[in-house]
Every structure is written in structure tokens, then in C-alpha cells.
Scaffold this motif. Structure first.
Motif, PDB file in Angstrom:
ATOM      1  N   LEU A   1      -8.795   5.196  -3.704  1.00 42.88           N
ATOM      2  CA  LEU A   1      -8.854   5.254  -2.145  1.00 42.88           C
ATOM      3  C   LEU A   1      -7.928   4.324  -1.648  1.00 42.88           C
ATOM      4  O   LEU A   1      -8.234   3.083  -1.937  1.00 42.88           O
ATOM      5  CB  LEU A   1     -10.232   5.255  -1.856  1.00 42.88           C
ATOM      6  N   LEU A   2      -6.919   4.484  -0.829  1.00 39.89           N
ATOM      7  CA  LEU A   2      -6.265   3.187  -0.316  1.00 39.89           C
ATOM      8  C   LEU A   2      -6.334   3.372   1.357  1.00 39.89           C
ATOM      9  O   LEU A   2      -6.103   4.218   1.898  1.00 39.89           O
ATOM     10  CB  LEU A   2      -4.598   3.547  -0.627  1.00 39.89           C
TER      11      LEU A   2
ATOM     12  N   LEU B   1       0.921  -1.166  -0.061  1.00 33.34           N
ATOM     13  CA  LEU B   1      -0.071   0.030   0.021  1.00 33.34           C
ATOM     14  C   LEU B   1       0.994   1.231  -0.061  1.00 33.34           C
ATOM     15  O   LEU B   1       0.558   2.226  -0.745  1.00 33.34           O
ATOM     16  CB  LEU B   1      -0.903  -0.060   1.120  1.00 33.34           C
ATOM     17  N   SER B   2       2.098   1.211   0.793  1.00 26.24           N
ATOM     18  CA  SER B   2       2.791   2.199   0.851  1.00 26.24           C
ATOM     19  C   SER B   2       3.537   2.577  -0.677  1.00 26.24           C
ATOM     20  O   SER B   2       3.792   3.709  -0.911  1.00 26.24           O
ATOM     21  CB  SER B   2       4.065   2.303   1.787  1.00 26.24           C
ATOM     22  N   ALA B   3       3.835   1.581  -1.140  1.00 29.28           N
ATOM     23  CA  ALA B   3       4.342   1.689  -2.777  1.00 29.28           C
ATOM     24  C   ALA B   3       3.185   2.443  -3.358  1.00 29.28           C
ATOM     25  O   ALA B   3       3.869   3.276  -4.252  1.00 29.28           O
ATOM     26  CB  ALA B   3       4.910   0.399  -3.143  1.00 29.28           C
ATOM     27  N   PHE B   4       1.886   1.933  -3.535  1.00 26.03           N
ATOM     28  CA  PHE B   4       1.016   2.176  -4.295  1.00 26.03           C
ATOM     29  C   PHE B   4       0.749   3.558  -4.012  1.00 26.03           C
ATOM     30  O   PHE B   4       0.535   4.530  -4.894  1.00 26.03           O
ATOM     31  CB  PHE B   4      -0.307   1.581  -4.041  1.00 26.03           C
ATOM     32  N   ALA B   5       0.973   4.282  -2.803  1.00 22.30           N
ATOM     33  CA  ALA B   5       0.794   5.445  -2.360  1.00 22.30           C
ATOM     34  C   ALA B   5       1.785   6.468  -2.743  1.00 22.30           C
ATOM     35  O   ALA B   5       1.822   7.712  -2.665  1.00 22.30           O
ATOM     36  CB  ALA B   5       0.520   5.529  -0.847  1.00 22.30           C
ATOM     37  N   GLY B   6       3.080   5.959  -3.101  1.00 26.38           N
ATOM     38  CA  GLY B   6       4.009   6.908  -3.412  1.00 26.38           C
ATOM     39  C   GLY B   6       5.143   7.168  -2.011  1.00 26.38           C
ATOM     40  O   GLY B   6       5.846   7.928  -2.115  1.00 26.38           O
ATOM     41  N   GLU B   7       4.700   6.633  -1.021  1.00 28.83           N
ATOM     42  CA  GLU B   7       5.290   6.956   0.348  1.00 28.83           C
ATOM     43  C   GLU B   7       6.686   6.159   0.319  1.00 28.83           C
ATOM     44  O   GLU B   7       7.425   6.343   1.451  1.00 28.83           O
ATOM     45  CB  GLU B   7       4.393   6.813   1.459  1.00 28.83           C
TER      46      GLU B   7
END
Length: 267
Positions: free
Chosen positions: A165-166, A45-51
Motif C-alpha cells: 500500500l503506497l 513513490l511514483s517509481a515504486f508504483a510503476g507510474e
């Protein structure tokens, strides 16, 4: 239009914590990500969010590398609810919800953002808490306020592209009724053209609300498909170490998982 992880790997030090993995989130769907503790769900999820930067591969937002989107434009399309949201200031619940409107340009109507924030609080059944200090709330109430903030952020569809929405364990602090409220809102968001990725631990919630389920273990994608295809007793036993019965249940779209005991470790 999609949010796509393409050949992604995430390394920390000399260890690979995720990947190689490819996964696409498309508008109109709720995609549940499940797996045992430490499987790499939150990392994904953090990779998908760019974080979290990808060591190998990339994440594409509507066909464009995620990290090449200007921050404000990306925020109009991509909202993230982390597992925990720290906020030590004495903001009221309404003020926290209004923070979600910060990426939006001024529209000449001082009441427009207020209306959106209040509507998001209504959706999460917490408008009656509007004047309460955020720091005085229970864990479940805080979680719903933070989701209202993210919904306020994504309330308006962008002129081009979709909204994503993640949600990282969005039901973890919630009572039974509000678990279903949150996931019902996720399906409503998807029906209105958005896309939702939700990290969940409850397989029955994933079965009931997700269009597809991605099973992650050891940083890899083990299985991907609709609930009836993915939620099999053999897969659950090998992935979670749990013996289950998987049964059809009246008026429920996906199968129902009934635990029957832990899998005995090999001698």
C-alpha cells in the motif's frame, strides 16, 4: 517478498530528480518517507508504483521486475493513493469504493464485492456517506473515500506474495482525529501481513506510526532506520533547516519533535 527499488534513478530532461537510490519495503512494516519540499518523495513513490519509468535501475515486486507483472495481477498486490484523485463524474461514495474491486475476478457472488466495499467504508468511518455524490464531499472526505477504494482493492490477500500500500501524503486534508484513523489503519494493514509506504510531512506522525523512517533530500536517501535513530536534532536541522528539541514522551513508541526555530542561513 518485498517491493524493492534497486539502484533507481529518475531523470527529467537533463536533470536527475531522484537517485541513485535503493530502498526496500517489506511485509509487516510501515515505512514513512519524509523530507523537505522538492526532495523527491512523490517521485520515489511514483517509481515504486510503476507510474514513472526509471531511467536507471529497476523496481522489483516480490523478486520480479514490476513492469513485467500483468496489470491485473499487479493491481491485486499493489495499491496507490496519490496526493490528488480527480473524479468529475457523479459517482456515489459506494460506487467509488466499488471501483477498487475491478481487478478482482468474478466470484459468482454478486454481493461479495459490495460487502468488501462497505467494509472498507466502515474502516474509513464514511459508510454513512455511501449514497452521497463524491463531488459533493469535502477534501478530507474525498481522501478517505479514495483510501477506502484502495483498501477494497487490496482487501483479499493474493494466493502468493504480499500486498503493498503506497500512500502519498494521506493525512494532508484530514482533521486531527482522521489523521490518526488513517495511520492506525496503515499499521493494522501491516500487522496483517501487508506493507505500507507513506509519504508524510509530520515528523511526529511518522515517529508514532512508522517502523522505519527514510529521509530523502535532493533526490538521495539521507538516513534510514527506526524513528529513535533517525529523528535527531542535527539531522533535522541539516535536512529541514529547523532547530528542534527531540524528547522522549510517555506511552509514545518514538521520540517527539518540538520545533524551536528556523536555522539561520550562513552569512
Amino acid at each position: 517478498m518485498s517491493l524493492e527499488a534497486r539502484g533507481v534513478e529518475v531523470w527529467r530532461g537533463r536533470g536527475r530528480t531522484l537517485g541513485p537510490l535503493s530502498l526496500e519495503l517489506v511485509p509487516g512494516e510501515v515505512l514513512a518517507v519524509v523530507g523537505p519540499n522538492g526532495a523527491g518523495k512523490s517521485t520515489l513513490l511514483s517509481a515504486f508504483a510503476g507510474e514513472l519509468p526509471c531511467t536507471v535501475g529497476e523496481v522489483l515486486l516480490d523478486g520480479r521486475p514490476l513492469l513485467k507483472w500483468p496489470p491485473r495481477e499487479r493491481a491485486l498486490r499493489l495499491g496507490v493513493l496519490p496526493q490528488e484523485s480527480s473524479l468529475g463524474f457523479g459517482f456515489t461514495v459506494l460506487e467509488v469504493a466499488l471501483l477498487g474491486r475491478s481487478p478482482h475476478p468474478m466470484r459468482g457472488d454478486s454481493g461479495a464485492d459490495l460487502e468488501v466495499a462497505q467494509a472498507a467504508l466502515d474502516v474509513m468511518d464514511i459508510r454513512h456517506l455511501s449514497s452521497r455524490p463524491y463531488t459533493s464531499l469535502s477534501g478530507g472526505e474525498r481522501q478517505r473515500v479514495q483510501l477506502a477504494r484502495v483498501l477494497a482493492q487490496l482487501w483479499d490477500a493474493p494466493a502468493h506474495g504480499s500486498r503493498y500500500l503506497l500512500l502519498d501524503e494521506p493525512t494532508s486534508s484530514l482533521d486531527l482525529s482522521h489523521q490518526h484513523l488513517v495511520l492506525e489503519e496503515a499499521t493494522h494493514f501491516a500487522r496483517n501481513g501487508g506493507a505500507v509506504l507513506a509519504v508524510l510531512h509530520d515528523l511526529n506522525l511518522a515517529s508514532r506510526y512508522a517502523h522505519r523512517i527514510a529521509v530523502i533530500a535532493g533526490g538521495r536517501l539521507v538516513e534510514l532506520g527506526p524513528p529513535a535513530q533517525v529523528l535527531r536534532a542535527d539531522l533535522i536541522a541539516s535536512t529541514f533547516g529547523l532547530q528542534v528539541q527531540v524528547v522522549e514522551w510517555p506511552d509514545v513508541p518514538g521520540p517527539f519533535v518540538i520545533p524551536s526555530g528556523r536555522v539561520s542561513p550562513p552569512a
